[in-house]
Design an enzyme around this catalytic site. Structure first.
Site, PDB file in Angstrom:
ATOM      1  N   ASP A 154       8.848  -1.155   1.488  1.00 23.30           N
ATOM      2  CA  ASP A 154      10.052  -1.259   2.309  1.00 23.30           C
ATOM      3  C   ASP A 154      10.876  -2.500   2.003  1.00 23.30           C
ATOM      4  O   ASP A 154      12.062  -2.544   2.351  1.00 23.30           O
ATOM      5  CB  ASP A 154       9.681  -1.267   3.801  1.00 23.30           C
TER       6      ASP A 154
ATOM      7  N   PHE B  44       5.668   2.648  -3.479  1.00 22.68           N
ATOM      8  CA  PHE B  44       6.639   2.708  -2.400  1.00 22.68           C
ATOM      9  C   PHE B  44       6.497   1.474  -1.510  1.00 22.68           C
ATOM     10  O   PHE B  44       5.404   1.173  -1.023  1.00 22.68           O
ATOM     11  CB  PHE B  44       6.437   3.977  -1.560  1.00 22.68           C
TER      12      PHE B  44
ATOM     13  N   PHE C 144       1.043   2.673  -2.209  1.00 16.68           N
ATOM     14  CA  PHE C 144       1.874   2.542  -1.014  1.00 16.68           C
ATOM     15  C   PHE C 144       1.729   1.147  -0.416  1.00 16.68           C
ATOM     16  O   PHE C 144       0.622   0.612  -0.332  1.00 16.68           O
ATOM     17  CB  PHE C 144       1.431   3.532   0.074  1.00 16.68           C
ATOM     18  N   ASP C 145       2.837   0.599   0.058  1.00 19.79           N
ATOM     19  CA  ASP C 145       2.781  -0.543   0.952  1.00 19.79           C
ATOM     20  C   ASP C 145       2.336  -0.024   2.321  1.00 19.79           C
ATOM     21  O   ASP C 145       2.372   1.186   2.583  1.00 19.79           O
ATOM     22  CB  ASP C 145       4.163  -1.193   1.032  1.00 19.79           C
ATOM     23  N   GLY C 146       1.937  -0.939   3.210  1.00 20.42           N
ATOM     24  CA  GLY C 146       1.447  -0.522   4.522  1.00 20.42           C
ATOM     25  C   GLY C 146       2.502  -0.515   5.601  1.00 20.42           C
ATOM     26  O   GLY C 146       3.078   0.518   5.928  1.00 20.42           O
TER      27      GLY C 146
END
Length: 301
Positions: A274, A272, A160-162
């Site tokens: 954004d 994932f 995951f991105d943060g």
């Protein structure tokens, strides 16, 4: 007797994320709905090839066998009608996927049914449906075609991105408006103030609960944070996860380095993020879900 699936981790997935429907989608785009319908009926006994999210679905469902009970549910949510969706279910049966629930909505967006199914995550190739799901408060991502698949393994690895994914985009807004120095100063000042949750907080929490059902030394799920943050902006992230009582197995603070090599080293099954630019690079080495949320995805008027 009424049934619920409240005690499960629930993934809703579109037909085109699960299977390769590119050929039939070209028929739809070039010749319309009726031609598409006829094409699918004529080919409904031909098994579809796995799509970009197929390995993720297969590994999630395999967790049920590892636990000896059904803790993961995968639901097909499709813009197809039941008539044109028969080919999809024939392919599901062919591959032995334990998927029994579905919503075929005949050309409309399936996102209104996510709440009724109690979904923790929605994956689709239809960006508009993903945006609608995110706006409604669900973790959702657009699966990008062409993502590489890692070597066969029983272990499920999710990265995951943060900011704007696990966390809100509050810090990213400061970075984009004031630059790196303003961002780092703000993070130092707010180090003990937990970040607000982003769209994937709930999914990570559900995944973490699932991890805790396995012995620590034999858990088949591994998670990682892969973020452009670096010290001193790391402290707030660590304290936020501690406040949420959520464990990540690995945390990579890259300070702006390209993420692809690290995702490959982690051997992620899916990532994932954004930011569209990060996703375009990541998809070369891993199946990637674009999360169109936060300031980087605000549509310019």
């Amino acid at each position: 007797m009424a049934k619920t699936i409240d005690d499960k981790l629930v993934l809703a997935i579109s037909s085109r994320a699960l299977f390769d429907l590119d050929e039939s989608h070209k028929v739809y785009e070039s010749s319309g709905v009726e031609a598409y319908r006829q094409y699918q009926i004529e080919h409904e006994d031909e098994i579809l090839a796995p799509g970009d999210a197929f390995p993720l679905v297969e590994k999630l469902l395999n967790l049920n066998a590892s636990l000896g009970r059904a803790r993961v549910e995968v639901i097909l949510v499709s813009r197809n009608s039941a008539d044109t969706g028969l080919r999809v279910f024939n392919s599901i049966n062919h591959y032995g996927l334990a998927i029994s629930r579905a919503a075929f909505v005949g050309g409309r967006s399936p996102y209104p049914y996510l709440k009724a199914f109690g979904c923790d995550l929605f994956l689709s190739t239809h960006a508009e449906d993903v945006r609608s799901a995110l706006d409604a408060g669900f973790a959702a991502a657009t699966i990008l075609s062409g993502g590489a698949s890692r070597a066969a393994s029983d272990e499920l690895r999710i990265a995951f991105d943060g900011d704007a994914v696990l966390f809100s985009d509050e810090s990213e807004r400061i970075y984009q408006s004031g630059g790196l120095e303003a961002f780092q100063a703000s993070e130092r000042e707010s180090a003990r103030e937990p970040l607000r949750g982003g769209p994937f907080k709930g999914f990570l929490a559900a995944l973490n609960l699932l991890q805790r059902e396995f012995p620590d030394d034999a858990c088949p799920i591994r998670t990682a944070l892969v973020t452009a943050r670096s010290a001193p902006a790391h402290e707030r992230v660590i304290r936020t996860l501690r406040e949420w009582d959520i464990r990540l197995d690995e945390s990579l603070f890259l300070g702006g380095l390209t993420k692809s090599a690290f995702l490959e080293a982690f051997a992620a099954d899916v990532f994932f993020d954004d930011q569209a630019g990060h996703c375009e690079l990541a998809r070369e080495v891993v199946a990637t879900g674009h999360v169109p949320h936060g300031i980087s995805n605000e549509q310019k008027v």
